[in-house]
Design an enzyme around this catalytic site. Sequence first.
Site, PDB file in Angstrom:
ATOM      1  N   LYS A 154      -2.460  12.423  -9.754  1.00 18.39           N
ATOM      2  CA  LYS A 154      -3.409  11.914  -8.744  1.00 18.39           C
ATOM      3  C   LYS A 154      -2.902  12.156  -7.315  1.00 18.39           C
ATOM      4  O   LYS A 154      -3.616  12.716  -6.482  1.00 18.39           O
ATOM      5  CB  LYS A 154      -3.650  10.417  -8.989  1.00 18.39           C
ATOM      6  CG  LYS A 154      -4.417  10.150 -10.288  1.00 18.39           C
ATOM      7  CD  LYS A 154      -4.571   8.686 -10.580  1.00 18.39           C
ATOM      8  CE  LYS A 154      -3.330   8.025 -11.112  1.00 18.39           C
ATOM      9  NZ  LYS A 154      -2.849   8.498 -12.418  1.00 18.39           N
ATOM     10  N   THR A 232       8.093  10.503  -1.955  1.00 17.13           N
ATOM     11  CA  THR A 232       7.393   9.210  -1.927  1.00 17.13           C
ATOM     12  C   THR A 232       7.252   8.689  -3.355  1.00 17.13           C
ATOM     13  O   THR A 232       6.438   7.809  -3.606  1.00 17.13           O
ATOM     14  CB  THR A 232       5.980   9.345  -1.303  1.00 17.13           C
ATOM     15  OG1 THR A 232       5.233  10.282  -2.078  1.00 17.13           O
ATOM     16  CG2 THR A 232       6.025   9.776   0.141  1.00 17.13           C
ATOM     17  N   SER A 233       8.034   9.251  -4.290  1.00 16.56           N
ATOM     18  CA  SER A 233       7.808   8.933  -5.702  1.00 16.56           C
ATOM     19  C   SER A 233       8.772   7.857  -6.209  1.00 16.56           C
ATOM     20  O   SER A 233       8.413   6.682  -6.273  1.00 16.56           O
ATOM     21  CB  SER A 233       7.885  10.213  -6.518  1.00 16.56           C
ATOM     22  OG  SER A 233       6.978  10.140  -7.571  1.00 16.56           O
ATOM     23  N   ARG A 234       9.982   8.241  -6.557  1.00  9.02           N
ATOM     24  CA  ARG A 234      11.011   7.279  -6.960  1.00  9.02           C
ATOM     25  C   ARG A 234      12.362   7.808  -6.472  1.00  9.02           C
ATOM     26  O   ARG A 234      12.640   9.001  -6.547  1.00  9.02           O
ATOM     27  CB  ARG A 234      11.054   7.102  -8.479  1.00  9.02           C
ATOM     28  CG  ARG A 234       9.928   6.241  -9.043  1.00  9.02           C
ATOM     29  CD  ARG A 234      10.025   4.764  -8.638  1.00  9.02           C
ATOM     30  NE  ARG A 234       8.951   3.954  -9.188  1.00  9.02           N
ATOM     31  CZ  ARG A 234       7.789   3.690  -8.562  1.00  9.02           C
ATOM     32  NH1 ARG A 234       7.565   4.179  -7.357  1.00  9.02           N
ATOM     33  NH2 ARG A 234       6.886   2.925  -9.128  1.00  9.02           N
ATOM     34  N   ASP A 258      10.397   7.722   1.234  1.00 13.08           N
ATOM     35  CA  ASP A 258       9.831   6.371   1.220  1.00 13.08           C
ATOM     36  C   ASP A 258      10.500   5.545   0.124  1.00 13.08           C
ATOM     37  O   ASP A 258      10.209   4.365  -0.028  1.00 13.08           O
ATOM     38  CB  ASP A 258       8.320   6.462   0.951  1.00 13.08           C
ATOM     39  CG  ASP A 258       7.632   5.109   1.032  1.00 13.08           C
ATOM     40  OD1 ASP A 258       7.818   4.420   2.054  1.00 13.08           O
ATOM     41  OD2 ASP A 258       6.931   4.727   0.079  1.00 13.08           O
ATOM     42  N   GLU A 263      17.313   1.250  -3.647  1.00  9.71           N
ATOM     43  CA  GLU A 263      16.439   0.497  -2.745  1.00  9.71           C
ATOM     44  C   GLU A 263      16.274  -0.964  -3.129  1.00  9.71           C
ATOM     45  O   GLU A 263      15.940  -1.796  -2.285  1.00  9.71           O
ATOM     46  CB  GLU A 263      15.054   1.157  -2.661  1.00  9.71           C
ATOM     47  CG  GLU A 263      14.223   1.057  -3.920  1.00  9.71           C
ATOM     48  CD  GLU A 263      12.809   1.625  -3.745  1.00  9.71           C
ATOM     49  OE1 GLU A 263      12.668   2.754  -3.243  1.00  9.71           O
ATOM     50  OE2 GLU A 263      11.853   0.913  -4.124  1.00  9.71           O
ATOM     51  N   HIS A 295       9.495   1.999   1.182  1.00 12.78           N
ATOM     52  CA  HIS A 295       8.541   1.933   0.061  1.00 12.78           C
ATOM     53  C   HIS A 295       7.200   1.347   0.525  1.00 12.78           C
ATOM     54  O   HIS A 295       6.711   0.358  -0.029  1.00 12.78           O
ATOM     55  CB  HIS A 295       9.123   1.105  -1.098  1.00 12.78           C
ATOM     56  CG  HIS A 295       8.573   1.538  -2.438  1.00 12.78           C
ATOM     57  ND1 HIS A 295       9.343   1.688  -3.551  1.00 12.78           N
ATOM     58  CD2 HIS A 295       7.313   1.868  -2.825  1.00 12.78           C
ATOM     59  CE1 HIS A 295       8.595   2.071  -4.572  1.00 12.78           C
ATOM     60  NE2 HIS A 295       7.352   2.191  -4.148  1.00 12.78           N
ATOM     61  N   GLN A 296       6.642   1.971   1.546  1.00  9.25           N
ATOM     62  CA  GLN A 296       5.374   1.480   2.094  1.00  9.25           C
ATOM     63  C   GLN A 296       4.220   2.448   1.876  1.00  9.25           C
ATOM     64  O   GLN A 296       3.113   2.202   2.358  1.00  9.25           O
ATOM     65  CB  GLN A 296       5.527   1.199   3.603  1.00  9.25           C
ATOM     66  CG  GLN A 296       5.687   2.471   4.446  1.00  9.25           C
ATOM     67  CD  GLN A 296       5.629   2.197   5.941  1.00  9.25           C
ATOM     68  OE1 GLN A 296       6.641   1.849   6.533  1.00  9.25           O
ATOM     69  NE2 GLN A 296       4.468   2.357   6.543  1.00  9.25           N
ATOM     70  N   ALA A 297       4.485   3.563   1.156  1.00 14.33           N
ATOM     71  CA  ALA A 297       3.424   4.574   1.027  1.00 14.33           C
ATOM     72  C   ALA A 297       2.156   3.989   0.413  1.00 14.33           C
ATOM     73  O   ALA A 297       1.046   4.358   0.775  1.00 14.33           O
ATOM     74  CB  ALA A 297       3.930   5.758   0.198  1.00 14.33           C
ATOM     75  N   PHE A 298       2.325   3.053  -0.515  1.00 20.94           N
ATOM     76  CA  PHE A 298       1.149   2.473  -1.203  1.00 20.94           C
ATOM     77  C   PHE A 298       0.415   1.456  -0.331  1.00 20.94           C
ATOM     78  O   PHE A 298      -0.702   1.062  -0.667  1.00 20.94           O
ATOM     79  CB  PHE A 298       1.602   1.733  -2.483  1.00 20.94           C
ATOM     80  CG  PHE A 298       2.241   0.390  -2.186  1.00 20.94           C
ATOM     81  CD1 PHE A 298       3.538   0.310  -1.751  1.00 20.94           C
ATOM     82  CD2 PHE A 298       1.504  -0.783  -2.298  1.00 20.94           C
ATOM     83  CE1 PHE A 298       4.121  -0.913  -1.449  1.00 20.94           C
ATOM     84  CE2 PHE A 298       2.072  -2.017  -1.993  1.00 20.94           C
ATOM     85  CZ  PHE A 298       3.393  -2.081  -1.567  1.00 20.94           C
TER      86      PHE A 298
END
Length: 329
Positions: A154, A232-234, A258, A263, A295-298
Amino acid sequence: MKVAVFSTKAYDQQFLEAANSSYNHELIFFEARLSFSTAILAAEFPAICVFVNDLLDARTLEILAFGGTRFIILRCAGFNNVDLVAAAKLGMKVVRVPAYSPYGVAEHAVGLILSLNRKIHHAYNRVRESNFSLSGLLGFNLHGRTVGIIGTGKVGLILGQIMKGFGCHILAYDVFVNAELEKIGGKYVELSELFAQSDIISLHCPLTPETHHLINAESIAQMKTRVMLINTSRGSLIDTQAVIDGLKSHKIGFLGVDVYEQESQLFFEDLSGEIIQDDVFQHLRTFPNVLITGHQAFFTEEALFNIAETTCANIADCEQGRSCANEIK
Ligand code: NAD
């Protein structure tokens, strides 16, 4: 159903309570992160609700099961933090929110690309200090550059569509071909070719044993000099020390992340008054060509709305013994 919600921030509570108004689950909010030492908080709760950095290893799951928990409700897509084998052995059902902000994550990746390239984070600080010099701010046109996308589900597909709009060539690698990406001219190649040809490489595959440290000294050696790397994944897709070596040797020209391997000790908390103990992270953030977000991409309104709605629906499915399309088997 009575649900212990771990790692709660004010925004989680706000969106979950709004969504819950049409479900009436009994949501009890805990700020604590779920781990072996906090699992006792969930005693006698049939369900728990957790996020990306809650740790659901075998011993934590055993305590939860002993306390009567049967349902693990993830309010995220990734499930690398859950020991699924242990959960299955304990008869626990695990459900998740498979998609909540693919546009948000892809757009954040684009934000990192643009900021790193045109050095907007440096320009912001310079202008605040009345420094209007352009020295050191030279960027490049994205038009005509090659973007390599690893993982074309996605988020990867949307990133491909956006970068196509910039006039980039799209190379892709995935274990499955996404026909939608091919339709817009994306070309599937072997990983080694993607590494060798891409000006920008962006990671959008899940963290699995196969993808752990996908970016390592060997893969970095195959990349173009001054490559831009985006994750931006893991965090654990990247061997952080190898990337630091790549930055020091100028092989890696830009790094935008990200997510970060360690983290869980840092992100989502205000540590501005603390001494950060992670020397690798401290080193990473000294580089002028590294841009880190926590970790703010979402983190968009649409995502929080979707997470809360799907989570409440998943809880209802579990409570009523219905099959749940979002169950992880
Ligand atoms: P998705 O499941 O739609 O797509 C993942 C793709 O990766 C799939 O096409 C899959 O075939 C591919 N893949 C699996 N194993 C692979 C391998 N070994 N090599 C290459 N490709 C492989 O997931 P998505 O919604 O696009 O999300 C991608 C990732 O983004 C998630 O796994 C998650 O870790 C991360 N994510 C991050 C944030 C954030 O806020 N930073 C938010 C949501 C998701």
